[in-house]
Design a protein around this motif. Sequence first.
Motif, short mmCIF file in Angstrom:
data_model
loop_
_atom_site.label_atom_id
_atom_site.label_comp_id
_atom_site.label_asym_id
_atom_site.label_seq_id
_atom_site.Cartn_x
_atom_site.Cartn_y
_atom_site.Cartn_z
N SER B 113 41.75 -69.71 -29.37
CA SER B 113 40.40 -69.11 -28.69
C SER B 113 40.40 -69.18 -27.51
O SER B 113 39.57 -68.09 -27.02
CB SER B 113 39.09 -68.85 -29.12
N TYR B 119 43.47 -55.54 -23.54
CA TYR B 119 43.00 -54.36 -25.05
C TYR B 119 42.59 -53.29 -24.64
O TYR B 119 41.86 -53.11 -23.25
CB TYR B 119 42.14 -55.10 -25.96
N TYR B 168 39.90 -59.58 -23.92
CA TYR B 168 39.02 -60.20 -24.73
C TYR B 168 39.78 -61.20 -25.99
O TYR B 168 41.12 -61.42 -25.64
CB TYR B 168 39.25 -58.70 -25.69
N SER B 169 39.49 -62.02 -25.88
CA SER B 169 39.34 -63.44 -26.48
C SER B 169 39.20 -62.70 -27.94
O SER B 169 38.97 -62.42 -28.78
CB SER B 169 38.84 -64.34 -26.53
N ARG B 171 38.85 -62.95 -30.71
CA ARG B 171 37.72 -63.29 -32.07
C ARG B 171 36.47 -62.25 -31.06
O ARG B 171 35.55 -62.84 -31.67
CB ARG B 171 36.96 -64.98 -32.45
N GLU B 172 37.15 -62.16 -30.73
CA GLU B 172 35.46 -61.31 -29.74
C GLU B 172 35.35 -59.13 -30.52
O GLU B 172 36.17 -59.24 -30.33
CB GLU B 172 35.71 -61.17 -28.08
N ALA B 173 34.56 -59.73 -30.23
CA ALA B 173 34.40 -58.22 -31.94
C ALA B 173 35.07 -56.56 -30.07
O ALA B 173 34.72 -57.09 -29.81
CB ALA B 173 32.97 -57.89 -31.95
N VAL B 174 35.54 -56.58 -30.84
CA VAL B 174 35.51 -55.26 -30.63
C VAL B 174 35.13 -54.22 -30.83
O VAL B 174 35.63 -52.80 -30.06
CB VAL B 174 37.84 -55.07 -30.17
N ARG B 176 32.05 -52.36 -33.34
CA ARG B 176 31.27 -51.68 -34.13
C ARG B 176 30.92 -50.78 -35.19
O ARG B 176 30.91 -49.74 -34.43
CB ARG B 176 29.64 -52.65 -33.31
N GLU B 182 31.15 -56.08 -37.42
CA GLU B 182 31.31 -56.07 -36.39
C GLU B 182 32.97 -56.52 -36.98
O GLU B 182 33.26 -57.40 -37.94
CB GLU B 182 30.81 -56.55 -35.21
N SER B 184 37.34 -57.85 -35.05
CA SER B 184 37.54 -58.36 -34.07
C SER B 184 38.71 -58.22 -33.78
O SER B 184 39.42 -57.51 -35.05
CB SER B 184 37.43 -59.72 -33.44
N MET B 185 39.97 -58.55 -32.83
CA MET B 185 41.72 -58.58 -33.38
C MET B 185 41.70 -59.20 -34.44
O MET B 185 43.57 -58.83 -34.76
CB MET B 185 41.90 -59.01 -32.13
#
Lengths: 400, 586
Positions: B113, B119, B168-169, B171-174, B176, B182, B184-185
């Motif tokens: 992470s 992105y 973005y990391s 596991r961050e939600a990109v 919703r 939600e 993430s990647m």
Amino acid sequence: MGLSPDRITVWLERDVLRIPVGDSLVGRIFDGKGEALDGLPSNFAPLSLPVNGAPINPIRRSSPDIYVETGISALDMMNTLVRGQKLPIFSGAGLPANELAVQIVEGANIPGSADPFLVVFAAMGITRREAQYFMEAFRKSGALSTGVFFLNLASDSVVERLLTPRLALTAAEYFAFNRGYNVLVVMTDMLAYCDALREVSAAREEVPGRRGYPGYMYSDLAELYERAGCVAGLPGSVTQIPIITMPDDDMTHPVVDLSGYITEGQITLDRSIQEKGIYPPIDVLPCLSRLMNKGIGKGKTFPQHRAMADQLYACYARAREVERMRLIVGDDGLTSLERTYLTFGGMFEKNFLAQGKEGRTLAASEKIAWKCLSVLPASELFKLPESYVAENMGREGGRS
Amino acid sequence: MRKTGVISGISGPVVTVKPRQPVYMFEVTRVGSSGLLGEVIRIQKGSVYVQVYEDTSGLAYGDEVVFEDDLLSVELGPGLLGGVFDGIGRPLRTLGEEGIFLPRGANLPTIGSETVYPYLPALSPGDEVNPGDVMGRVRENANFTASVMFPPGEAPGRVAWRADEGEYSPREAVIRLEDGREFSMVQRWRVRIPRPVSTRLPLEVPLLTGQRILDTLFPIPLGGAAVLPGGFGTGKTVTQQSLAKWCSADVIIYVGCGERGNEMTEVLEEFPELVDPGTGGPLMNRTVLVANTSNMPVAAREASIYLGMTLGEFYRDMGYNVAIMADSTSRWAEALREIGGRLEEMPGEEGYPAYLGSRLAQYYERAGRSRSLGSPGRIGSITVVNAVSPAGGDFSEPVTQASLRMSGAFWALDKGLAQQRHFPAINWRQSYTLYDEMLTPWFREALGEEWFSLKAFMKEVLEKEQSLLDLVQLVGRDGLSEGDKWTLFLAELYRVLFLQQNAFSATDASFPLPRQRDLLLVLKELNDLAEAFLARGGFFEQISEFPLRAELLRLRESEEEDLAGRGAEWCTNLSEKLASLEVMAG
């Protein structure tokens, strides 16, 4: 023998087997389970390591790339040993694998480095006579006082035989990776080790694989062989020379075959070359050193080393092929070039391969190789750079 | 509710467990106090058999086992390319920071992470999103842009919010959805289950390898499968590494399945240095390594090829051409055999389990070329090249035979050739490809009709050589006619110049297809000249006095682009020289 289920108690130690490691190991002789055989007090050291070891993370390895000179032409010139390699000797009953191993141990040095290899010796199921030969040879060369020795003789316990190489390799890893030594491990005889594995497996009523050996023999052998290598950023290394007797000279025997798939090449001894009175009786054609390219060439040995090895291989393979053909069509059916190849083949075996117990420098091996190659016309030496050929044979090339 | 059990028996990597609640097949388990990862492989009479992906020494009777209520899965997302993972997807680089030896019971996520990735969203609020749809694009490394896809198997929905362009990391939600879900990647996939595609497509474009013998004689298509069997020392690994370096795929998954640790190290040291001809970046940027070396746990070796295949499918779904090199299938089969033996199953041929063939099929059949799910439409492929290490070099053994049935190309490595140092030691008489016909239109388009006649001529010469060599065994070389002597010589030229290729030479390691045609053309031309000369009454000895081999080698090695032009020039030169030679009046 003498054990009865009513009268014995089995104690579980609640730990895996460990071996104490430290400087006090140097110069000592132990039996297959790590107990002193030399009459000195038993082994004691503050650090003790589990004998099964753990796999080296591939990410932390570094490719072995340092040339080791053994003094044997067939190795140095054509199948170079590299520091951190596992290069077994495939032998047959009655072939001088032990002599060759001793010769490699005596000769092995890293040019430009003053420190000799630290020898770790693991004997598994060898006879008393063989053990005496090794110990006597190591005494003469001085390795006895600087190495570590584990002896499990043919009449000793087979269960201990499975431990012997693990003890030896754990000690080797300690000296290599904790203490920075270049360690050379000689393991003999891997066939006896695998037979012990089969015996124990049969006693455990496991499903047998090929020729009765257990199905996990590949993984088990890999556990041992893969403990050779170099680690990035650490000075030490573990180089292995296992000896494997091929039953009936059969290279497809499971023990030999599986070893060949794990080790990084092989040195093969051959009976028909032995019968020609050649020592060491190495048949170079099935030999291989997979790591050779990394340890040779410009700045390491000499720039044309790879090309030279390829050329010798190509010419000797051709000479052997012509030899086979001669048996069918006779001398008259051969062209003059083919007869020249026969001459080359003979010279190669008598001068290059045969070297007795004497060590040769790489330069000396190169000189002898040229002596053999120069009987061939220069146009046949197409694997070598022209300038290099001209320099060594003169403009004219050899006799044609 | 946590499902648990206790250990009631241990045999190598197989642990017998008495469960307290019902469990299901292939359920993931955590065994013992150090939480070793395992998988349920048999359920019988109230006992459960678990294969454990780590060394089981130190486990004890009565230790606790936890069942995780999931199948073996792997995380997919940015950070895979350039990475090195073990057979169950743990990152070896991160593990390597802890020490030189592999620890047991490590529980690390496949995707870290720490790194952030640029992105770019592709959807807007209000858009409908279906499985496989591209939600955005992520710059995975300097040379590679990956798609972030809506996970297959999820219910469709409508976008309520999406992240703006930025870093973005993983596991961050990109994104919703309106129903609150939600994403993430990173997505998870169960490795033993093939990822779904929209449609399967026919195979029609070759995977170019830069290896002369493969591209010319035994080509495979993108989406095809080839097996590469050979005894030890015949050059399986060197050939596979050459393919991984030079083949025309976009992504390479290299699975070291039960092979040497040093070979993995070699790849790790070399690939970052080599330049990818497609992108100009380091080769490592298009490569994922799955390293489960021979001394690493045997059960994880069994899982490693499914893991590699799942990673491949992930990139295929983005629309890339993926090549999977697995070295070697035999070690994988031996892992099956070992575990089968521990379960005391009835052994089939040579002790391998009877289901060897069907398990192998489950793997090979995941190769192919397909249209991905979702929009925009994408076409990707997975090509499989599997090495096989037959015991004693005997191709009649079960793993080789089972692999042959599944694959369309057979590249047989020959011990005899290897001993003569003829590399790649691919035997041109034993090998075959079944894809020839479907690739014909592509080759005709790219190289013209002439390609096929040049190829046929080479095959004919090599075929003739074989029968002539049989004859030589009887009468000797001197007993041959002049024409036959020439044919033998020409065949040798084909072998040395064309079939042999030096993987370690900078100029020869990869040889583009058009140059292959030019080289064949020169050789054919040479033959025409020589035959005309012999027909005039010339002797073979007269031709063989020219240093043909050396000159042709120099021609081949020359880095100049215009091989065709220089070849033609060389031929004209030679024809003048031949014309000036005296011949006996015929």
